[in-house]
Motif scaffolding. Structure first.
Motif, PDB file in Angstrom:
ATOM      1  N   LEU A 435       0.820  -1.208   0.000  1.00 20.25           N
ATOM      2  CA  LEU A 435       0.000   0.000   0.000  1.00 20.25           C
ATOM      3  C   LEU A 435       0.855   1.259   0.000  1.00 20.25           C
ATOM      4  O   LEU A 435       0.533   2.243  -0.678  1.00 20.25           O
ATOM      5  CB  LEU A 435      -0.937  -0.012   1.201  1.00 20.25           C
ATOM      6  CG  LEU A 435      -2.060  -1.056   1.152  1.00 20.25           C
ATOM      7  CD1 LEU A 435      -2.832  -1.081   2.456  1.00 20.25           C
ATOM      8  CD2 LEU A 435      -2.996  -0.780  -0.016  1.00 20.25           C
ATOM      9  N   GLN A 436       1.942   1.243   0.762  1.00 20.00           N
ATOM     10  CA  GLN A 436       2.796   2.429   0.790  1.00 20.00           C
ATOM     11  C   GLN A 436       3.470   2.654  -0.555  1.00 20.00           C
ATOM     12  O   GLN A 436       3.616   3.797  -1.007  1.00 20.00           O
ATOM     13  CB  GLN A 436       3.834   2.305   1.911  1.00 20.00           C
ATOM     14  CG  GLN A 436       3.183   2.296   3.284  1.00 20.00           C
ATOM     15  CD  GLN A 436       3.976   3.055   4.332  1.00 20.00           C
ATOM     16  OE1 GLN A 436       4.943   3.743   4.051  1.00 20.00           O
ATOM     17  NE2 GLN A 436       3.548   2.939   5.574  1.00 20.00           N
ATOM     18  N   ARG A 437       3.863   1.591  -1.220  1.00 17.65           N
ATOM     19  CA  ARG A 437       4.441   1.746  -2.561  1.00 17.65           C
ATOM     20  C   ARG A 437       3.399   2.262  -3.548  1.00 17.65           C
ATOM     21  O   ARG A 437       3.727   3.024  -4.469  1.00 17.65           O
ATOM     22  CB  ARG A 437       5.030   0.415  -3.027  1.00 17.65           C
ATOM     23  CG  ARG A 437       6.351   0.086  -2.333  1.00 17.65           C
ATOM     24  CD  ARG A 437       6.915  -1.245  -2.749  1.00 17.65           C
ATOM     25  NE  ARG A 437       8.223  -1.459  -2.127  1.00 17.65           N
ATOM     26  CZ  ARG A 437       8.827  -2.638  -2.024  1.00 17.65           C
ATOM     27  NH1 ARG A 437       8.229  -3.723  -2.522  1.00 17.65           N
ATOM     28  NH2 ARG A 437      10.010  -2.747  -1.457  1.00 17.65           N
ATOM     29  N   GLY A 438       2.161   1.868  -3.356  1.00 16.03           N
ATOM     30  CA  GLY A 438       1.092   2.380  -4.203  1.00 16.03           C
ATOM     31  C   GLY A 438       0.892   3.869  -4.015  1.00 16.03           C
ATOM     32  O   GLY A 438       0.661   4.614  -4.982  1.00 16.03           O
ATOM     33  N   ILE A 439       0.970   4.328  -2.767  1.00 16.43           N
ATOM     34  CA  ILE A 439       0.862   5.766  -2.487  1.00 16.43           C
ATOM     35  C   ILE A 439       2.017   6.520  -3.135  1.00 16.43           C
ATOM     36  O   ILE A 439       1.827   7.571  -3.763  1.00 16.43           O
ATOM     37  CB  ILE A 439       0.832   6.002  -0.959  1.00 16.43           C
ATOM     38  CG1 ILE A 439      -0.469   5.449  -0.368  1.00 16.43           C
ATOM     39  CG2 ILE A 439       0.986   7.490  -0.644  1.00 16.43           C
ATOM     40  CD1 ILE A 439      -0.471   5.387   1.143  1.00 16.43           C
ATOM     41  N   LYS A 440       3.214   5.988  -2.984  1.00 16.13           N
ATOM     42  CA  LYS A 440       4.391   6.611  -3.601  1.00 16.13           C
ATOM     43  C   LYS A 440       4.202   6.730  -5.113  1.00 16.13           C
ATOM     44  O   LYS A 440       4.477   7.784  -5.707  1.00 16.13           O
ATOM     45  CB  LYS A 440       5.624   5.768  -3.281  1.00 16.13           C
ATOM     46  CG  LYS A 440       6.873   6.077  -4.094  1.00 16.13           C
ATOM     47  CD  LYS A 440       7.520   7.382  -3.722  1.00 16.13           C
ATOM     48  CE  LYS A 440       8.888   7.506  -4.399  1.00 16.13           C
ATOM     49  NZ  LYS A 440       9.468   8.854  -4.221  1.00 16.13           N
TER      50      LYS A 440
END
Length: 455
Positions: A435-440
């Motif tokens: 999820l954090q990579r998706g936000i990035k």
């Protein structure tokens, strides 16, 4: 390189574009002395939002990485340059734009130094509570980027709790406004909090709306000496369980005490194994210190010495602020851990750190924001000694693993940067990382903002 410089100079003053390699080299890294850093292609020093937008549009067009920087006082390598990058230093954007005494807010640019803001709002009977140890140097933008804390966190909380709204230049040069100026506001997703602690990986903060508090009375402090870190940690738990709200509650172990004395001749008691510093900024701090001192004595303190004046109190706090610099002087290089655990596990953490120091034959000093369980185990070593450097890395990793085992986190306030990047995935788990990579990817689809940091 030629295309990059020509494009940058089209929207920036000549003096804002620095290419002298001797100068750009000084912008290559922050204060994390053992983190990898690359060689920047250029350093830019914008003074306006429009100039920052120009830098980001240029970087996007040419697919050049950009590393945002403040005063480079960080301790995790988050501001370290990558090879061929544009270092975007925001220190020239240093204006306090507004202080509103009714709404109790300040509007500032990212290059404003923490102490400068604190002194400015103090003239209006207000205070900006977050106070990192480097507050005389560190900038508000850097504080926001790393979600920094400070000595007063135990009572007043961390930077994230004081950032109401932001203006952020995105990777493609668009300007995003988040948050509010009001005391309340829950419209939409909390994008403001998303940027706080993102270490420049999602956008460039160019303006911040910060909450202020009424200035408290001058605080009084005490120093309590303990025969062991375990006894000092018992006192911390007793103080918090009794409902006290000290304005700070800090711990220094014997290694740290000796290092501070060696560097600054502070006269701290070197026979004690742990020194607990506590302070109150209440209407009757002397009474509060008396009650707290009694709890320290019950927990095994061998001596409790209250300061009689704010000046004496500040001297004690200065010793604590010098701790990390003093430990770096022990061997020349440090790896500063930032493990935060529940207060009830603090004693166990410190006992285990002593065991780890013995296991690897290293000097590891610990200073801590004991009131909120945030510790800074500092591994001191000679970087030129290959074997000692290896042992330093292994001990550092073991301390982070220990923090997670005790229900804590790998970073309480210094951020991930380069130093703890590999450990973040262990704490977040695969779903959290995804999820954090998706936000990035949403904010920075080309991956040009502070590449190689955090994730």
């Amino acid at each position: 390189m030629t295309d990059l410089l020509e494009a940058l100079r089209e929207g920036l003053p000549a003096q804002a574009v620095i290419t002298d390699p001797d100068v750009t080299a000084t912008y290559a890294h922050d204060m994390a002395s053992f983190c990898e850093a690359g060689t920047p292609a250029v350093v830019v020093l914008p003074r306006t939002v429009e100039q920052v937008q120009h830098v980001m549009r240029t970087a996007t067009a040419l697919r050049v990485p950009v590393v945002p920087q403040g005063a480079r006082t960080g301790l995790s390598g988050a501001a370290n340059a990558s090879d061929g990058c544009v270092v975007l230093s925001l220190v020239k954007m240093d204006r306090i734009l507004e202080i509103d005494i009714v709404d109790r807010i300040a509007v500032v640019e990212p290059g404003v130094v923490n102490a400068t803001l604190s002194r400015a709002v103090e003239q209006h009977g207000l205070c900006y509570p977050p106070d990192p140890s480097s507050w005389e140097e560190c900038t508000i933008g850097g504080n926001i980027g790393t979600a920094s804390g400070g000595l007063c966190c135990v009572k007043y909380g961390v930077t994230a709790e004081y950032v109401l709204g932001l203006e952020v230049v995105l990777a493609d040069g668009r300007l995003l406004k988040t948050g509010r100026r009001t005391a309340k506001g829950v419209a939409g997703y909390d994008l403001t909090r998303l940027f706080v602690g993102s270490e420049g990986s999602l956008g460039i903060v160019v303006k911040a709306v910060l909450a202020l508090k009424p200035a408290p009375p001058l605080q009084l402090a005490l120093a309590a000496e303990f025969p062991s870190t375990a006894a000092a940690c018992e006192a911390v738990c007793a103080i918090m369980a009794a409902g006290h709200a000290p304005s700070l509650l800090e711990l220094m172990d014997n290694t740290t005490i000796r290092a501070v004395n060696d560097m600054a001749s502070m006269g701290l008691p070197e026979t004690t194994q742990a020194l607990l510093l506590a302070a109150f900024d209440t209407p009757d701090p002397a009474a509060d210190l008396t009650a707290l001192g009694a709890l320290c004595t019950e927990a095994g303190a061998t001596q409790v010495v209250p300061a009689e004046t704010p000046a004496e109190s500040e001297l004690l706090l200065q010793a604590r602020r010098l701790a990390l610099v003093a430990l770096e002087a022990v061997k020349g290089t440090t790896m500063i851990d930032d493990v935060c655990v529940p207060r009830t596990r603090l004693g166990e953490l410190l006992r285990s750190i002593d065991r780890i120091a013995d296991k690897y034959g290293l000097t590891i000093g610990v200073c801590a924001h004991a009131g909120d369980g945030n510790t800074h185990p500092t591994v001191c070593f000679d970087a030129a000694d290959e074997d000692e450097a290896r042992r330093a890395h292994e001990s550092f990793d073991e301390i982070m693993a220990l923090g997670l085992e005790l229900g804590g986190t790998i970073t309480g306030e210094h951020g991930v940067g380069v130093l703890k990047k590999e450990w973040l995935a262990r704490e977040l788990g695969p779903v959290g990382v995804e999820l954090q990579r998706g936000i990035k990817a949403t904010f920075d689809p080309l991956g040009i903002l502070n590449p190689g940091k955090v994730l």
